[in-house]
Design a protein around this motif. Structure first.
Motif, PDB file in Angstrom:
ATOM      1  N   ALA A 130     -36.840  16.056   5.552  1.00 57.17           N
ATOM      2  CA  ALA A 130     -37.271  17.175   6.403  1.00 57.17           C
ATOM      3  C   ALA A 130     -36.085  17.905   7.019  1.00 57.17           C
ATOM      4  CB  ALA A 130     -38.183  16.650   7.510  1.00 57.17           C
ATOM      5  N   LYS A 131     -36.213  19.230   7.032  1.00 60.18           N
ATOM      6  CA  LYS A 131     -35.127  20.043   7.581  1.00 60.18           C
ATOM      7  C   LYS A 131     -35.486  20.608   8.941  1.00 60.18           C
ATOM      8  CE  LYS A 131     -33.752  21.371   2.947  1.00 60.18           C
ATOM      9  NZ  LYS A 131     -34.911  20.647   2.346  1.00 60.18           N
ATOM     10  N   LYS A 132     -36.752  20.571   9.249  1.00 58.99           N
ATOM     11  CA  LYS A 132     -37.180  21.198  10.500  1.00 58.99           C
ATOM     12  C   LYS A 132     -38.327  20.400  11.146  1.00 58.99           C
ATOM     13  CE  LYS A 132     -36.799  25.843  11.757  1.00 58.99           C
ATOM     14  NZ  LYS A 132     -36.816  27.237  11.405  1.00 58.99           N
ATOM     15  N   LEU A 133     -38.283  20.318  12.461  1.00 63.90           N
ATOM     16  CA  LEU A 133     -39.357  19.641  13.194  1.00 63.90           C
ATOM     17  C   LEU A 133     -39.885  20.595  14.270  1.00 63.90           C
ATOM     18  CD1 LEU A 133     -41.080  17.245  14.135  1.00 63.90           C
ATOM     19  CD2 LEU A 133     -39.070  16.325  15.300  1.00 63.90           C
ATOM     20  N   ILE A 134     -41.195  20.841  14.214  1.00 59.82           N
ATOM     21  CA  ILE A 134     -41.829  21.761  15.168  1.00 59.82           C
ATOM     22  C   ILE A 134     -42.893  20.992  15.946  1.00 59.82           C
ATOM     23  CG2 ILE A 134     -43.272  23.841  15.374  1.00 59.82           C
ATOM     24  CD1 ILE A 134     -41.876  24.722  12.699  1.00 59.82           C
ATOM     25  N   VAL A 135     -42.910  21.175  17.248  1.00 60.31           N
ATOM     26  CA  VAL A 135     -43.942  20.546  18.072  1.00 60.31           C
ATOM     27  C   VAL A 135     -44.882  21.644  18.564  1.00 60.31           C
ATOM     28  CG1 VAL A 135     -44.421  19.192  20.143  1.00 60.31           C
ATOM     29  CG2 VAL A 135     -42.409  18.665  18.738  1.00 60.31           C
TER      30      VAL A 135
END
Ligand code: SF4
Length: 459
Positions: free
Chosen positions: A52-57
């Protein structure tokens, strides 16, 4: 999910496969917050060590802890609150770390792309968002904003689209469903909406959840009684029965008034199944108040009941109340109340033995792959008991499938569930043309997004 799918992203429930991880959070009570934080931390590990390159909450936790999430979990690339749902694409594609907070006013409509994560035959429709009630234990109004209803025609169109794509059952939800339409100038809006949805031919049942007791009108009850497609079912969270506790909750009313209302509901809708939920251990709940609640539960003789242990949330009105109840006392009260209901439930279900009933087949049981699950009209998805099917095959060799409407013979019952066998498979209503359903692009153009839930794309 619908917005991302429309833009060409492929959704995957597997975090280890995803390029972008989206954690949709809850923040209603402390255990929900903890679960959300654990999920964020778990996904942060995937970002550190996986593909994964991005983590969004996203979601309600963001409404409460926007800055803290970004400060304390540096792996988080962006936060998307409940008012910014439509900006998910900017979070995925842009390099924004913080989206400017919007007031929580988002409400989807029938043209908002939507990915349905429930099985094809049973879908939820949100008819309103937010809440204007002042219940002191609840922070939903802070998280979800003021009450606002979806347009009548938008809900009807979505129900028709879902029915045309195979939904046999629709469950209407919203924090305050019984106020539906007030802000649109509709009188008895929920009753009007239900009467309209009862005309959608492909549907077997339409039900709604979360009735607020003093908003249950005689017209609503008469409407439920009048239409065969409207499930003879009412979920009405009462929260307590003691006048003292209900006053501290700022919900007013008392057990005797509730008993009268239940009697009126039963008189108007013979055979109705009733569900409620209570909170035990609210600040100031004495043993006397609790006993009142126990007496109420015995007298009310309800079909289904949920009991929640009071959870102190620091921005809820009840946080400032004195006379907090010890956690072990709260748990004990929950167990005692559930034990009372268990006996009632066992007794009520016993009456089903030997009966023939109509059921909607749900598929293989998650608890036991050797049996299948189904539900009767008096059982809402996910929250009530189930009907387990031991035999799906008819003597002629025909076998019931997921989403079939069947006649079952009920052989056994226990405290919360029924056991039966299929005796007839009923013809499904004909499918109609799918109207205005957003299309998902072909697979070769797709990028991956993790959602943490099995998916079904409508369209
Ligand atoms: S009615 Fe329901 S959502 Fe609204 S404040 Fe009370 S508990 Fe919360």
């Amino acid at each position: 999910m619908g917005i991302l799918a429309r833009e060409g992203y492929e959704l995957t429930p597997r975090a280890d496969e995803a390029d972008v991880l989206v954690v949709n959070t809850c923040s209603f009570i402390e255990p929900a917050q903890k679960e959300s934080v654990d999920a964020i931390l778990e996904m942060a590990e995937h970002k550190k060590f996986g593909a994964a390159k991005k983590l969004i909450v996203a979601g309600c936790l963001v409404e409460r802890f926007r800055e803290q999430i970004l400060e304390q979990v540096p792996e988080v690339d962006a936060v998307v609150g409940t008012g910014e749902v439509e900006r998910i694409l900017e979070a995925v594609e842009g390099d924004l770390r913080v989206l400017p907070a919007q007031p929580p006013a988002f409400l989807y409509h029938d043209l908002t792309p939507r990915v349905i994560t429930t099985p094809r035959h049973a879908a939820y429709i949100k008819i309103a968002e937010g809440c204007d009630h002042p219940c002191t234990f609840c922070i939903i109004p802070q998280l979800r904003g003021r009450f606002r209803s979806r347009r009548f025609e938008s809900v009807v169109r979505e129900a028709e689209n879902l029915a045309a794509s195979g939904a046999r059952e629709i469950t209407l939800i919203g924090q305050d469903t019984t106020s539906y339409g007030e802000d649109l100038g509709l009188h008895d809006g929920l009753a009007q909406l239900l009467a309209k949805l009862a005309q959608v031919e492909d549907l077997l049942w339409v039900r709604f959840l979360y009735a607020y007791p003093n908003r249950v009108t005689q017209n609503l009850l008469d409407t439920l009684a009048a239409h065969t497609r409207l499930a003879k079912y009412m979920d009405m969270p009462l929260q307590h029965a003691s006048r003292n506790v209900l006053a501290r909750m700022k919900r007013g009313s008392h057990g005797d008034a509730f008993l009268k209302l239940l009697e009126r509901i039963r008189r108007t809708i013979p055979g109705v199944s009733l569900r409620t939920s209570f909170i035990v251990g609210f600040p100031g709940e004495t043993e006397h108040d609790f006993n009142e609640l126990c007496d109420f539960v015995r007298a009310a003789n309800l079909d289904w009941m949920g009991v929640f242990e009071y959870s102190d949330v620091d921005n809820a009105g009840s946080y400032a109340l004195d006379e907090k109840v010890e956690t072990d006392v709260i748990s004990d009260r929950r167990n005692r109340l559930m034990a009372i209901q268990k006996k009632i439930s066992r007794e009520k279900l016993r009456a089903f033995r030997g009966r023939i009933a109509i059921a909607l087949v749900e598929g293989e049981s998650k608890d036991n792959p050797l049996v299948w699950e189904a539900r009767l009209e008096g059982m809402a998805p996910d929250i009530d008991g189930k009907l387990y099917l031991t035999d799906l095959e008819l003597p002629g060799g025909e076998s019931a499938a997921v989403g079939d409407v069947v006649r079952v013979e009920i052989a056994k019952t226990d405290a919360y569930d029924l056991i039966g066998r299929v005796v007839e498979i009923l013809p499904c209503p004909a499918s109609r043309e799918i109207l205005a359903i957003p299309r998902v692009p072909p697979a070769e153009t797709l990028t991956r997004i993790s959602t943490g839930a099995p998916l079904r794309v409508l369209g």
